[in-house]
Scaffold this motif. Structure first.
Motif, PDB file in Angstrom:
ATOM      1  N   LEU A   1       0.814  -1.206   0.000  1.00  0.00           N
ATOM      2  CA  LEU A   1       0.000   0.000   0.000  1.00  0.00           C
ATOM      3  C   LEU A   1       0.857   1.269   0.000  1.00  0.00           C
ATOM      4  CD1 LEU A   1      -2.813  -1.066   2.521  1.00  0.00           C
ATOM      5  CD2 LEU A   1      -2.971  -0.867   0.019  1.00  0.00           C
ATOM      6  N   ALA A   2       1.931   1.257   0.814  1.00  0.00           N
ATOM      7  CA  ALA A   2       2.820   2.430   0.848  1.00  0.00           C
ATOM      8  C   ALA A   2       3.472   2.665  -0.508  1.00  0.00           C
ATOM      9  CB  ALA A   2       3.880   2.227   1.926  1.00  0.00           C
ATOM     10  N   LEU A   3       3.878   1.578  -1.149  1.00  0.00           N
ATOM     11  CA  LEU A   3       4.494   1.702  -2.469  1.00  0.00           C
ATOM     12  C   LEU A   3       3.506   2.280  -3.475  1.00  0.00           C
ATOM     13  CD1 LEU A   3       7.157   1.107  -3.907  1.00  0.00           C
ATOM     14  CD2 LEU A   3       6.293  -1.157  -4.465  1.00  0.00           C
ATOM     15  N   GLN A   4       2.259   1.842  -3.383  1.00  0.00           N
ATOM     16  CA  GLN A   4       1.244   2.347  -4.296  1.00  0.00           C
ATOM     17  C   GLN A   4       1.015   3.838  -4.070  1.00  0.00           C
ATOM     18  OE1 GLN A   4      -2.585   0.554  -3.791  1.00  0.00           O
ATOM     19  NE2 GLN A   4      -3.471   1.545  -5.598  1.00  0.00           N
ATOM     20  N   HIS A   5       0.944   4.266  -2.802  1.00  0.00           N
ATOM     21  CA  HIS A   5       0.736   5.677  -2.520  1.00  0.00           C
ATOM     22  C   HIS A   5       1.914   6.533  -2.994  1.00  0.00           C
ATOM     23  CE1 HIS A   5      -2.384   4.184   0.358  1.00  0.00           C
ATOM     24  NE2 HIS A   5      -2.991   5.307  -0.037  1.00  0.00           N
ATOM     25  N   LEU A   6       3.134   6.029  -2.809  1.00  0.00           N
ATOM     26  CA  LEU A   6       4.308   6.794  -3.218  1.00  0.00           C
ATOM     27  C   LEU A   6       4.386   6.922  -4.741  1.00  0.00           C
ATOM     28  CD1 LEU A   6       6.929   5.363  -0.711  1.00  0.00           C
ATOM     29  CD2 LEU A   6       6.053   7.704  -0.769  1.00  0.00           C
ATOM     30  N   GLU A   7       4.059   5.840  -5.430  1.00  0.00           N
ATOM     31  CA  GLU A   7       4.122   5.879  -6.891  1.00  0.00           C
ATOM     32  C   GLU A   7       3.060   6.805  -7.469  1.00  0.00           C
ATOM     33  OE1 GLU A   7       3.834   1.816  -8.049  1.00  0.00           O
ATOM     34  OE2 GLU A   7       6.008   1.524  -8.072  1.00  0.00           O
ATOM     35  N   SER A   8       1.923   6.910  -6.796  1.00  0.00           N
ATOM     36  CA  SER A   8       0.868   7.803  -7.267  1.00  0.00           C
ATOM     37  C   SER A   8       1.061   9.229  -6.779  1.00  0.00           C
ATOM     38  CB  SER A   8      -0.501   7.279  -6.813  1.00  0.00           C
ATOM     39  OG  SER A   8      -0.573   7.254  -5.390  1.00  0.00           O
ATOM     40  N   GLN A   9       2.120   9.465  -5.954  1.00  0.00           N
ATOM     41  CA  GLN A   9       2.463  10.801  -5.441  1.00  0.00           C
ATOM     42  C   GLN A   9       1.269  11.470  -4.741  1.00  0.00           C
ATOM     43  OE1 GLN A   9       4.029  13.055  -8.698  1.00  0.00           O
ATOM     44  NE2 GLN A   9       5.935  11.878  -8.811  1.00  0.00           N
ATOM     45  N   ARG A  10       0.529  10.656  -4.018  1.00  0.00           N
ATOM     46  CA  ARG A  10      -0.613  11.194  -3.284  1.00  0.00           C
ATOM     47  C   ARG A  10      -0.299  11.424  -1.802  1.00  0.00           C
ATOM     48  NH1 ARG A  10      -5.398   7.128  -4.738  1.00  0.00           N
ATOM     49  NH2 ARG A  10      -3.691   5.666  -4.267  1.00  0.00           N
ATOM     50  N   ARG A  11       0.927  11.152  -1.402  1.00  0.00           N
ATOM     51  CA  ARG A  11       1.286  11.283   0.011  1.00  0.00           C
ATOM     52  C   ARG A  11       2.069  12.582   0.217  1.00  0.00           C
ATOM     53  NH1 ARG A  11       5.187   7.056   3.281  1.00  0.00           N
ATOM     54  NH2 ARG A  11       5.666   8.440   5.032  1.00  0.00           N
ATOM     55  N   PRO A  12       1.595  13.499   1.053  1.00  0.00           N
ATOM     56  CA  PRO A  12       2.330  14.746   1.303  1.00  0.00           C
ATOM     57  C   PRO A  12       3.533  14.497   2.200  1.00  0.00           C
ATOM     58  CG  PRO A  12       0.372  14.681   2.657  1.00  0.00           C
ATOM     59  CD  PRO A  12       0.296  13.464   1.771  1.00  0.00           C
ATOM     60  N   ILE A  13       4.557  15.317   2.049  1.00  0.00           N
ATOM     61  CA  ILE A  13       5.768  15.170   2.862  1.00  0.00           C
ATOM     62  C   ILE A  13       5.619  15.971   4.158  1.00  0.00           C
ATOM     63  CG2 ILE A  13       6.872  17.099   1.635  1.00  0.00           C
ATOM     64  CD1 ILE A  13       9.537  15.634   2.015  1.00  0.00           C
ATOM     65  N   GLN A  14       6.031  15.349   5.254  1.00  0.00           N
ATOM     66  CA  GLN A  14       5.949  15.960   6.578  1.00  0.00           C
ATOM     67  C   GLN A  14       7.368  16.274   7.043  1.00  0.00           C
ATOM     68  OE1 GLN A  14       2.966  16.636   7.895  1.00  0.00           O
ATOM     69  NE2 GLN A  14       1.903  15.605   6.181  1.00  0.00           N
ATOM     70  N   ILE A  15       7.768  17.562   7.010  1.00  0.00           N
ATOM     71  CA  ILE A  15       9.143  17.959   7.295  1.00  0.00           C
ATOM     72  C   ILE A  15       9.303  18.247   8.792  1.00  0.00           C
ATOM     73  CG2 ILE A  15      10.948  19.659   6.802  1.00  0.00           C
ATOM     74  CD1 ILE A  15      10.319  17.823   4.481  1.00  0.00           C
ATOM     75  N   GLN A  16      10.428  17.703   9.336  1.00  0.00           N
ATOM     76  CA  GLN A  16      10.834  18.023  10.712  1.00  0.00           C
ATOM     77  C   GLN A  16      12.331  18.232  10.724  1.00  0.00           C
ATOM     78  OE1 GLN A  16       9.527  15.285  13.753  1.00  0.00           O
ATOM     79  NE2 GLN A  16       7.454  15.084  12.851  1.00  0.00           N
ATOM     80  N   ARG A  17      12.797  18.987  11.749  1.00  0.00           N
ATOM     81  CA  ARG A  17      14.240  19.202  11.919  1.00  0.00           C
ATOM     82  C   ARG A  17      14.758  18.125  12.864  1.00  0.00           C
ATOM     83  NH1 ARG A  17      17.322  23.420  10.546  1.00  0.00           N
ATOM     84  NH2 ARG A  17      19.339  23.694  11.584  1.00  0.00           N
ATOM     85  N   LEU A  18      15.743  17.367  12.408  1.00  0.00           N
ATOM     86  CA  LEU A  18      16.253  16.219  13.160  1.00  0.00           C
ATOM     87  C   LEU A  18      17.703  16.426  13.525  1.00  0.00           C
ATOM     88  CD1 LEU A  18      14.831  13.336  10.912  1.00  0.00           C
ATOM     89  CD2 LEU A  18      13.755  14.349  12.938  1.00  0.00           C
TER      90      LEU A  18
ATOM     91  N   LEU B   1      25.017  17.136  13.485  1.00  0.00           N
ATOM     92  CA  LEU B   1      24.454  17.403  12.163  1.00  0.00           C
ATOM     93  C   LEU B   1      22.944  17.522  12.269  1.00  0.00           C
ATOM     94  CD1 LEU B   1      26.436  15.059   9.742  1.00  0.00           C
ATOM     95  CD2 LEU B   1      26.583  17.539   9.950  1.00  0.00           C
ATOM     96  N   GLN B   2      22.416  18.594  11.683  1.00  0.00           N
ATOM     97  CA  GLN B   2      20.985  18.825  11.643  1.00  0.00           C
ATOM     98  C   GLN B   2      20.492  18.554  10.212  1.00  0.00           C
ATOM     99  OE1 GLN B   2      19.224  19.733  14.471  1.00  0.00           O
ATOM    100  NE2 GLN B   2      21.181  19.487  15.550  1.00  0.00           N
ATOM    101  N   LEU B   3      19.271  17.989  10.134  1.00  0.00           N
ATOM    102  CA  LEU B   3      18.706  17.654   8.830  1.00  0.00           C
ATOM    103  C   LEU B   3      17.211  17.935   8.847  1.00  0.00           C
ATOM    104  CD1 LEU B   3      18.891  16.358   5.988  1.00  0.00           C
ATOM    105  CD2 LEU B   3      18.501  14.134   7.105  1.00  0.00           C
ATOM    106  N   GLU B   4      16.741  18.635   7.823  1.00  0.00           N
ATOM    107  CA  GLU B   4      15.309  18.885   7.674  1.00  0.00           C
ATOM    108  C   GLU B   4      14.747  17.892   6.674  1.00  0.00           C
ATOM    109  OE1 GLU B   4      14.699  22.901   6.521  1.00  0.00           O
ATOM    110  OE2 GLU B   4      15.441  23.748   8.392  1.00  0.00           O
ATOM    111  N   THR B   5      13.928  16.934   7.169  1.00  0.00           N
ATOM    112  CA  THR B   5      13.368  15.901   6.316  1.00  0.00           C
ATOM    113  C   THR B   5      12.184  15.265   7.014  1.00  0.00           C
ATOM    114  OG1 THR B   5      13.902  13.967   4.970  1.00  0.00           O
ATOM    115  CG2 THR B   5      14.845  14.058   7.181  1.00  0.00           C
TER     116      THR B   5
END
Length: 679
Positions: A499-516, A549-553
């Motif tokens: 299911l996750a692969l299907q959602h990613l391929e259809s680009q229907r999943r929004p990205i949730q950015i956090q600072r790590l 190291l800080q990363l926004e992703t």
């Protein structure tokens, strides 16, 4: 030795009896008494020369020398009727003052007057009577008579001297007595010349016929035709004009009688002296004729007139014949009529498109001479025959070019068709390969799903069966329940991955950015895998820079990517080896920094041909199922989609280690450090 030199040598060996001005007997006319014996002796000598000399031109030279000596003249010329366009003449001269390269000819008006009157011509104390190819010479005395054969004038005998000579009626009668012998000599010479000319004409026609039949060199055929005509007709210039129509099909009727067409000079022949004159003329004129020069048909009234008269030729013997019909200033400079007044212009005719017309005018053959001349019918016939051969060559060349163009067009079409067929074949081959690959992937997927689904189901079925036993101990019951839960979770994870692969391929999943903070994020992950790999003897080493190291992703996606990469490394690593997780920062091309995470293990390698396939869904390296290595072929496909989801890039490299059969494999993940940047 030429004919003239041979004649002089013969007469030096047998000197002729010279005429002397003795007084006549009493009772007889003075000119008859003295002329008769001398005339008989001269006639006998002329007859002997004609009967004993095989070559007519040599005989003519000997007769001329005999008469020159007999009459004590400086020059004796025997010339045929049409002297302007013929070399049928013989001249004997006494001293270097009148020794010329070409035969001296009387002034045109005087000689033509002699032929018209048909009677003798006697001039004394005259000047500027003798015209030659090198100039005009003063002649003090001149005596000339015509020669007749079968009552027709065929030539003349001319005696000239630079001194005063007492030539009168007696000398005229004496010269007239040998005129018949001169007429015979001229006739023999003319007959031989006619035979030679006919043979020359026939040879030219035969050469052209063979050239048109066997040669594809159009320029060579044109040069052969012009050279042959120029030499046969003793011309000064010849050239060929070819027409190119703006409207070849004549869809629009011309307004002025001639269609819009350009005439191009494609071949030219010049007599040697004309070459020199043409060179100086070219230096003085910017419109000098040359091969390749062209003009519109409407720019030259002579060309228009020839086009309208076609297929009839235009024959000009004297400039006045043409200027009476066409104004001289309307004729193109190409023709140079002031220097070359005599002209033949023969149209080159194509095959008629219907029975109503003579055919298309393909061009013109133009022949010119510096001296006015009467064009004989056989000469015009020769030019028309040569023109017909040139027309045949033009049509043949045009047809050949059309055929070649058609062949080239068909060849190009065939090549394009073959290219399309080759592309279709290649596309079909690629589709077949893709179908074969998909079929292989399907088989691998079915095999994987069979293993990944049936194995948990088998374990679950066995656990359920054991749980149905009534006297099952509590610890055994707990164990089977744990098995059921674990296998159920495995099936659930498999479904979630799909299911996750299907959602990613259809680009229907929004990205949730956090600072790590990568140190805090990766620490628990490393500890979890170290516990899992303890039984296999694997160790995991985390390498981080000293500075935090800080990363926004998106945290979930990053952890899932690293989890899949570490799971994949653990499955394919050899026992008692170390798996390395390295993290570092690198400058980015856009000016900021990239975070680079790499997972390295030692174990099974990935071939060069397989590296482009490992990120495909359900694809697994050959033989891993037989080796009982667990997996569904979805992990790396999910990794690729997640990497693109968080604007990153992933690469893989695998190479054999020296002195061992193990391979070192490294997956490298590159991410932009801050949001808003992409690789």
């Amino acid at each position: 030795m030429d004919a003239k030199q041979h004649a002089i040598k013969t007469l030096a060996a047998e000197p002729p009896t010279l005429w002397s001005a003795a007084r006549p007997p009493v009772g007889a006319p003075a000119y008859l008494a003295s002329s008769a014996p001398q005339g008989a002796m001269l006639c006998w000598e002329v007859t002997r020369i004609l009967t004993q000399t095989a070559h007519p031109k040599t005989a003519l030279y000997q007769v001329a020398e005999l008469l020159r000596a007999a009459f004590r003249a400086d020059v004796c010329t025997i010339v045929e009727r049409h002297w302007l366009k013929s070399d049928l003449h013989a001249t004997a001269d006494r001293d270097s003052h009148l020794s010329l390269d070409t035969a001296p000819i009387l002034a045109a008006e005087a000689l033509e007057d002699l032929f018209v009157r048909g009677g003798p011509l006697v001039m004394n104390a005259g000047e500027d009577l003798l015209h030659t190819s090198t100039g005009i010479y003063p002649v003090r005395s001149l005596l000339a008579v015509v020669t007749r054969l079968h009552g027709q004038v065929n030539g003349a005998i001319v005696l000239a001297t630079t001194q005063d000579a007492p030539w009168g009626e007696e000398e005229r009668v004496l010269l007239q007595m040998v005129a018949d012998a001169g007429a015979i000599a001229l006739s023999q010479m003319q007959l031989q010349h006619q035979v030679f000319t006919l043979a020359q004409h026939q040879s030219l026609i035969d050469q052209l016929t063979m050239a048109v039949r066997n040669s594809s060199d159009f320029d060579r055929i044109l040069r052969l035709a012009l050279n042959g005509l120029a030499r046969s007709l003793q011309l000064d210039r010849g050239f060929i004009l070819l027409l190119r129509y703006s409207d070849p099909l004549f869809k629009q009727a011309p307004r002025d009688g001639a269609p819009a067409t350009r005439a191009t000079l494609v071949c030219e022949w010049l007599e040697q002296e004309m070459w020199c004159e043409s060179a100086s003329w070219c230096n003085e004129s910017s419109d000098a004729p040359m091969t390749g020069q062209s003009l519109w048909l409407s720019e030259c009234s002579l060309c228009q007139h020839a086009f309208e008269l076609a297929p009839q030729p235009i024959v000009v013997a004297h400039p006045s014949d043409l200027t009476d019909v066409i104004p001289a200033d309307s004729i193109a400079p190409l023709f140079r009529l002031s220097a070359l007044p005599a002209l033949i212009l023969v149209p080159l005719m194509g095959s008629p498109s219907s029975t109503s017309g003579p055919g298309t005018v393909l061009g013109f053959v133009v022949l010119q001479s510096r001296q006015p001349r009467l064009w004989e019918p056989e000469e015009l016939t020769l030019v028309e025959l040569v023109g017909a051969h040139i027309s045949t060559a033009i049509i043949q060349t045009q047809t050949l070019r059309q055929v070649q163009a058609l062949v080239e067009e068909r060849t190009a079409q065939l090549q394009r068709s073959l290219a399309v067929q080759a592309k279709l074949y290649e596309k079909t081959r690629q589709q077949i390969e893709q179908l074969r690959h998909l079929n292989q992937v399907k088989d691998e997927f079915v095999s994987t799903m069979n293993h990944e689904l049936r194995t948990p189901l088998t374990s679950m079925s066995l656990a359920i069966r054991m749980l149905r036993q009534p006297d099952l101990p509590e610890e055994r019951r707990t164990k089977y329940l744990n098995i059921l839960e674990a296998q159920c979770n495995q099936e659930t994870n498999l479904i979630n991955d799909l299911l996750a692969l299907q959602h990613l391929e259809s680009q229907r999943r929004p990205i949730q950015i956090q600072r790590l903070d990568l140190k805090q994020t990766l620490g628990p992950l490393v500890e979890a895998f170290e516990g899992q790999w303890a039984e296999k003897g694997l160790s995991l080493v985390l390498s981080l820079p000293e500075r935090s190291l800080q990363l926004e992703t998106e945290p979930d996606s990053l952890l899932r990517i690293l989890t899949e990469l570490l799971n994949n490394a653990g499955k394919y690593s050899r026992q008692h080896t170390t798996i390395a997780l390295d993290v570092q920062a690198e400058p980015a091309c856009w000016g900021g920094q990239n975070i680079v995470l790499s997972v390295t293990n030692v174990g099974h390698g990935i071939g060069e041909n397989e590296r482009s396939l490992i990120f495909e869904k359900f694809w697994r390296c050959p033989g891993v199922t037989d080796q009982a290595i667990p997996g569904t072929g979805l992990g790396l496909a999910l990794v690729k989609c997640l990497v693109h989801h968080i604007n990153g890039a992933i690469a893989v490299e695998s190479q054999p280690l020296p002195e061992t059969d193990a391979w070192q494999t490294r997956f490298t993940l590159t991410l932009p450090q801050t949001v808003g940047n992409s690789l």
